[in-house]
Design an enzyme around this catalytic site. Structure first.
Site, short mmCIF file in Angstrom:
data_model
loop_
_atom_site.label_atom_id
_atom_site.label_comp_id
_atom_site.label_asym_id
_atom_site.label_seq_id
_atom_site.Cartn_x
_atom_site.Cartn_y
_atom_site.Cartn_z
N MET A 80 0.83 -1.21 0.00
CA MET A 80 0.00 0.00 0.00
C MET A 80 0.86 1.27 0.00
SD MET A 80 -2.94 -1.30 2.66
CE MET A 80 -4.01 0.09 2.35
N ASP A 239 -2.77 -4.87 0.29
CA ASP A 239 -2.42 -6.21 0.76
C ASP A 239 -2.85 -6.47 2.20
OD1 ASP A 239 -0.52 -4.51 1.88
OD2 ASP A 239 1.22 -5.66 1.20
#
Length: 284
Positions: A80, A239
């Protein structure tokens, strides 16, 4: 047999799995990523490396499929916060400043001092970290003006893979909160803040829900990768958020802890929770 591909672009590598409709593992592949640290606290990765490693991992995974196995859709997850700066041709202008890059600490502090914590929280629901997009953009504006002026669009890491698979520029809501330019509560870009920072609105892609189709695989990509052309690619997710759902963190009162390249404690909430005490809690 219909099967489904998941692509995860991590910090240390790309991982691809192919599952049957019942969840049976049919194929998997991986490839390691390299990390560049040009100075203390800096962390960069080349988006082209991500794509080449994704190609390798997909090709490894499809080798395990039988003649009757057909990939029918693709989901994406990835590290991210990372910022990929694209020019008008959709090409990366410079290496991505990834989630753990700390070079923008001065810009982050300046932003909070200039606008105040209450304003930032009202606009986005989160206060910015150095890993978020806004401080990175301000660092780029101050230190690499020639690159700043070339920006035509910005995407998160997984959305660069989406672009290469489908030719489409799109993001999705779970990653959006890691930009300090996204209104988490209303699931859209924080346009008032974006305008105040004098960022062109055209830089910010459409934002999809995680299960929403964002494009289909290009014929050229399909032929290269050994998968069918035209299959849908959905929004996907960051994720840690995808991992939280995979661990069953889908209702209030459940918590997970993950120790990987980063360490994350993840919980589920039914409504926006804003951390006014600046304890490092973030709501996506």
């Amino acid at each position: 047999m219909n099967c489904y591909m998941g692509i995860d672009l991590g910090t240390s590598g790309v991982k691809v799995i192919i599952l049957s409709e019942t969840g049976k593992m049919l194929g998997e592949g991986s490839c390691e990523n390299s990390l560049v640290t040009p100075a203390d606290g800096w962390a960069e990765q080349d988006p082209e490396m991500w794509w080449q490693n994704t190609r390798t991992a997909i090709k490894k995974a499809v080798l395990h499929l039988g003649p009757s196995d057909k990939v029918c859709s693709i989901g994406l997850s990835a590290q991210m916060l990372g910022a990929v700066f694209l020019n008008k041709n959709g090409t990366s202008i410079r290496p991505s400043l990834i989630w753990c890059d700390q070079r923008s600490s001065v810009e982050r502090d300046d932003f909070e001092n200039n606008y105040g914590l209450d304003y930032i929280l009202k606009q986005t629901g989160n206060f910015p970290l150095t890993g978020y997009w806004l401080p990175k953009l301000e660092w780029l504006r101050k230190n690499e003006k020639e690159n700043f002026d070339k920006i035509a669009a910005m995407v998160f890491p997984k959305d660069y893979i989406r672009l290469r698979l489908t030719g489409e520029l799109a993001g999705e809501v779970s990653d959006g909160g890691g930009s300090a330019l996204f209104d988490v509560e209303h699931r859209t870009w924080a346009w008032e803040l974006i305008d105040k920072m004098a960022y062109p609105r055209s830089w910010f892609t459409k934002v999809a829900e995680s299960d929403e189709v964002t494009g289909t695989v290009l014929k050229s990509a399909a032929e290269d990768l050994g998968i069918p052309a035209g299959i849908p690619v959905v929004g996907g997710g960051g994720d840690q958020l995808a991992g939280g759902i995979g661990n069953g963190i889908v209702e209030e009162g459940t918590v997970s802890s993950t120790i990987g390249t980063s360490g994350v404690v993840f919980a589920c909430t039914d409504s926006l929770k804003i951390d006014y005490d600046k304890r490092g809690l973030h709501c996506f």
